[in-house]
Design a protein around this motif. Structure first.
Motif, PDB file in Angstrom:
ATOM      1  N   LEU A   1      -4.258 -11.485   4.274  1.00  0.00           N
ATOM      2  CA  LEU A   1      -5.669 -11.115   4.236  1.00  0.00           C
ATOM      3  C   LEU A   1      -6.565 -12.326   4.049  1.00  0.00           C
ATOM      4  O   LEU A   1      -7.765 -12.270   4.357  1.00  0.00           O
ATOM      5  N   GLY A   2      -5.994 -13.401   3.536  1.00  0.00           N
ATOM      6  CA  GLY A   2      -6.765 -14.629   3.363  1.00  0.00           C
ATOM      7  C   GLY A   2      -7.857 -14.546   2.313  1.00  0.00           C
ATOM      8  O   GLY A   2      -8.856 -15.268   2.399  1.00  0.00           O
ATOM      9  N   LEU A   3      -7.682 -13.680   1.340  1.00  0.00           N
ATOM     10  CA  LEU A   3      -8.698 -13.513   0.306  1.00  0.00           C
ATOM     11  C   LEU A   3      -8.640 -14.656  -0.698  1.00  0.00           C
ATOM     12  O   LEU A   3      -7.567 -15.200  -0.968  1.00  0.00           O
ATOM     13  N   PRO A   4      -9.780 -15.031  -1.283  1.00  0.00           N
ATOM     14  CA  PRO A   4      -9.744 -15.998  -2.392  1.00  0.00           C
ATOM     15  C   PRO A   4      -9.054 -15.370  -3.596  1.00  0.00           C
ATOM     16  O   PRO A   4      -8.830 -14.153  -3.638  1.00  0.00           O
TER      17      PRO A   4
ATOM     18  N   ALA B   1       1.787 -17.023  -5.672  1.00  0.00           N
ATOM     19  CA  ALA B   1       1.532 -17.728  -4.414  1.00  0.00           C
ATOM     20  C   ALA B   1       0.043 -17.982  -4.198  1.00  0.00           C
ATOM     21  O   ALA B   1      -0.339 -18.975  -3.571  1.00  0.00           O
ATOM     22  N   ALA B   2      -0.801 -17.103  -4.749  1.00  0.00           N
ATOM     23  CA  ALA B   2      -2.251 -17.268  -4.589  1.00  0.00           C
ATOM     24  C   ALA B   2      -2.854 -18.176  -5.654  1.00  0.00           C
ATOM     25  O   ALA B   2      -4.062 -18.414  -5.640  1.00  0.00           O
ATOM     26  N   GLY B   3      -2.037 -18.648  -6.591  1.00  0.00           N
ATOM     27  CA  GLY B   3      -2.525 -19.560  -7.616  1.00  0.00           C
ATOM     28  C   GLY B   3      -3.152 -18.874  -8.812  1.00  0.00           C
ATOM     29  O   GLY B   3      -3.859 -19.512  -9.595  1.00  0.00           O
ATOM     30  N   ILE B   4      -2.894 -17.576  -9.004  1.00  0.00           N
ATOM     31  CA  ILE B   4      -3.419 -16.849 -10.154  1.00  0.00           C
ATOM     32  C   ILE B   4      -2.534 -17.136 -11.364  1.00  0.00           C
ATOM     33  O   ILE B   4      -1.305 -17.101 -11.269  1.00  0.00           O
TER      34      ILE B   4
ATOM     35  N   LEU C   1      -7.345 -10.696  -6.679  1.00  0.00           N
ATOM     36  CA  LEU C   1      -7.129 -10.078  -7.982  1.00  0.00           C
ATOM     37  C   LEU C   1      -7.871  -8.750  -8.081  1.00  0.00           C
ATOM     38  O   LEU C   1      -7.360  -7.779  -8.657  1.00  0.00           O
ATOM     39  N   VAL C   2      -9.071  -8.682  -7.500  1.00  0.00           N
ATOM     40  CA  VAL C   2      -9.823  -7.426  -7.508  1.00  0.00           C
ATOM     41  C   VAL C   2      -9.101  -6.366  -6.685  1.00  0.00           C
ATOM     42  O   VAL C   2      -8.987  -5.198  -7.097  1.00  0.00           O
ATOM     43  N   VAL C   3      -8.589  -6.757  -5.513  1.00  0.00           N
ATOM     44  CA  VAL C   3      -7.859  -5.808  -4.663  1.00  0.00           C
ATOM     45  C   VAL C   3      -6.619  -5.282  -5.388  1.00  0.00           C
ATOM     46  O   VAL C   3      -6.334  -4.072  -5.391  1.00  0.00           O
ATOM     47  N   ILE C   4      -5.884  -6.184  -6.031  1.00  0.00           N
ATOM     48  CA  ILE C   4      -4.692  -5.770  -6.764  1.00  0.00           C
ATOM     49  C   ILE C   4      -5.076  -4.856  -7.927  1.00  0.00           C
ATOM     50  O   ILE C   4      -4.391  -3.858  -8.203  1.00  0.00           O
ATOM     51  N   ALA C   5      -6.179  -5.184  -8.608  1.00  0.00           N
ATOM     52  CA  ALA C   5      -6.623  -4.357  -9.731  1.00  0.00           C
ATOM     53  C   ALA C   5      -6.966  -2.944  -9.268  1.00  0.00           C
ATOM     54  O   ALA C   5      -6.609  -1.955  -9.930  1.00  0.00           O
ATOM     55  N   LEU C   6      -7.651  -2.826  -8.166  1.00  0.00           N
ATOM     56  CA  LEU C   6      -7.986  -1.501  -7.641  1.00  0.00           C
ATOM     57  C   LEU C   6      -6.730  -0.731  -7.254  1.00  0.00           C
ATOM     58  O   LEU C   6      -6.623   0.483  -7.498  1.00  0.00           O
ATOM     59  N   PHE C   7      -5.768  -1.432  -6.656  1.00  0.00           N
ATOM     60  CA  PHE C   7      -4.504  -0.796  -6.293  1.00  0.00           C
ATOM     61  C   PHE C   7      -3.772  -0.302  -7.541  1.00  0.00           C
ATOM     62  O   PHE C   7      -3.231   0.816  -7.571  1.00  0.00           O
ATOM     63  N   LEU C   8      -3.758  -1.115  -8.604  1.00  0.00           N
ATOM     64  CA  LEU C   8      -3.084  -0.727  -9.836  1.00  0.00           C
ATOM     65  C   LEU C   8      -3.783   0.442 -10.513  1.00  0.00           C
ATOM     66  O   LEU C   8      -3.119   1.318 -11.077  1.00  0.00           O
ATOM     67  N   LEU C   9      -5.107   0.459 -10.465  1.00  0.00           N
ATOM     68  CA  LEU C   9      -5.830   1.601 -11.027  1.00  0.00           C
ATOM     69  C   LEU C   9      -5.448   2.890 -10.318  1.00  0.00           C
ATOM     70  O   LEU C   9      -5.279   3.943 -10.945  1.00  0.00           O
TER      71      LEU C   9
END
Length: 429
Positions: free
Chosen positions: A309-312, A350-353, A317-325
């Motif tokens: 997706l090439g997201l920053p 891999a995204a550096g988080i 992190l926001v996308v993953i958070a919404l998925f987890l919710l």
């Protein structure tokens, strides 16, 4: 095969199977259908899923919490919370939240918090004029602080599924977010109480009289500091800390408060065994499900998709958070950790988080799911102990749910909330 795995799992959930059996059934069906290995491997995976020394911390922490409750520590903590802040506007609501923070440092379980002190404080709030659904909502919302402030059973399991973080680092990372959750809930309670005219509780006793009667609460409050101090100082490991917690709880109950008797121990041990067996059954069944996910290379496929997706970092992190919710709405916390962390943690790395920030985002996300329908475990417990229909509690809990989402957003936007204290204490992971 991936579709079959999801279909059988969803079908089991819709058929009202316990989630542990739904996961085990899905894994077994796909194993046989895909002919990946002999069905005998299921028994091996069930055992290997719980064949872990760090998992011994779970029964010990559960036993320590049961000993503290059996020894009357719950009542002492509640009286201290009411004594400290029970007189101010919305005081019993604030005392409820403070009580949860205290109990979180002992139990590590939201369900234990909701079932134990929760029933007592709900009754007190109702007698003081608070609406019953509101009292239940405050109790449910504050109960989920328990898995965030150490010791935390969820954090132990998370560290087993993600080798990039340690139990000690997770314990340190949960302190500030847990206290922030309590602060935001208190602000929410104050605003609602001021609007509805909820006052304080019973008149406060003189501090001298209180200390003469209830001084034994202070040794009990030392338990979280003993656990964290011992782990950070290298005196014992997190697993050994759980055994120390049991010894300390026995000492407090038998010697200090003298409200714990030898006759209580068989019942306490039985309750501990039942709770432990339920947790370990979920873990062992989830290990079969997670192993099947890995065999089908589902984590790798999801990882490639998310990274493509090439997201920053913040966007990802926001996308993953919404998925987890969304996952927290339908999957219990413990199996969700075991299933989702091996999939999502490599994506975050891999995204550096930062691994600790990501861990707290996952844990808080899935913990919030405990107070959201239709599979909110804490909601079911509060419904039983408060004898209030779940629909009424759900309608009353929305302001507090939004408060938790504010904390989640803060952790996502400001990594220092979760990383600052572990970094200050020398944890690199």
């Amino acid at each position: 095969m991936s579709g079959l795995l999801a279909l059988v799992f969803a079908g089991g959930m819709l058929a009202s199977l316990p989630i542990a059996f739904a996961m085990g059934l899905a894994g077994a069906v796909v194993l046989i259908a895909a002919d990946i290995a002999s069905p005998l491997i299921i028994a091996q995976r069930l055992f290997s899923g719980i064949d872990s020394f760090p998992l011994m911390a779970i029964p010990f922490f559960i036993l320590a919490a049961e000993l503290m409750s059996g020894g009357g520590i719950t009542d002492l903590l509640l009286r201290f919370a009411v004594q400290a802040i029970g007189r101010i506007k919305g005081g019993l609501g604030h005392a409820n939240i403070l009580m949860s923070i205290f109990f979180a440092g002992i139990s590590g379980s939201a369900l234990a918090d909701a079932a134990g002190p929760g029933s007592i404080i709900i009754r007190m709030m109702r007698q003081a004029g608070y609406a019953a659904p509101y009292a239940a909502a405050v109790t449910a919302a504050s109960a989920i602080i328990a898995p965030i402030i150490p010791p935390s059973i969820i954090m132990v399991i998370y560290a087993l599924t993600d080798n990039s973080v340690s139990v000690g680092a997770l314990f340190m990372a949960g302190i500030v977010p847990g206290l922030l959750m309590g602060l935001v809930l208190a602000v929410t309670n104050h605003l609602i109480s001021a609007r509805r005219g909820y006052g304080g509780g019973q008149p406060r006793r003189p501090w001298g009289d209180y200390l003469r009667r209830d001084w034994t609460v202070f040794p009990a409050l030392l338990l979280p500091f003993i656990i964290l101090g011992g782990i950070h100082g290298g005196v014992f490991t997190p697993t050994e800390a759980s055994a120390v917690a049991v010894f300390y709880a026995l000492l407090i109950g038998l010697v200090v408060t003298r409200t714990l008797t030898l006759a209580m121990l068989p019942g306490i041990l039985v309750r501990t065994a039942l709770m432990t067996s339920a947790v370990l059954l979920i873990i062992s069944m989830a290990s079969v499900f997670a192993w099947m996910l890995t065999s089908l290379q589902i984590p790798q496929d999801i990882s490639r998709f998310l990274l493509s997706l090439g997201l920053p970092r913040l966007g990802l992190l926001v996308v993953i958070a919404l998925f987890l919710l969304a996952c927290g709405l339908v999957i219990d916390t413990l199996p969700a950790v075991i299933i989702l962390v091996p999939i999502l943690a490599p994506v975050a790395t891999a995204a550096g988080i930062d691994p600790l920030q990501f861990a707290m985002v996952v844990i808080l996300n899935l913990t919030i799911g405990m107070i959201t329908p239709p599979v909110g475990g804490v909601l079911f417990v509060i419904t039983v102990v408060a004898r209030i229909p779940m629909g009424q509690i759900v309608r009353a809990i929305w302001p507090f749910l939004l408060a938790h989402l504010v904390v989640l957003a803060a952790i996502i936007l400001f990594p220092g909330i979760s990383n600052g204290l572990p970094g200050l204490m020398g944890y690199t992971r």
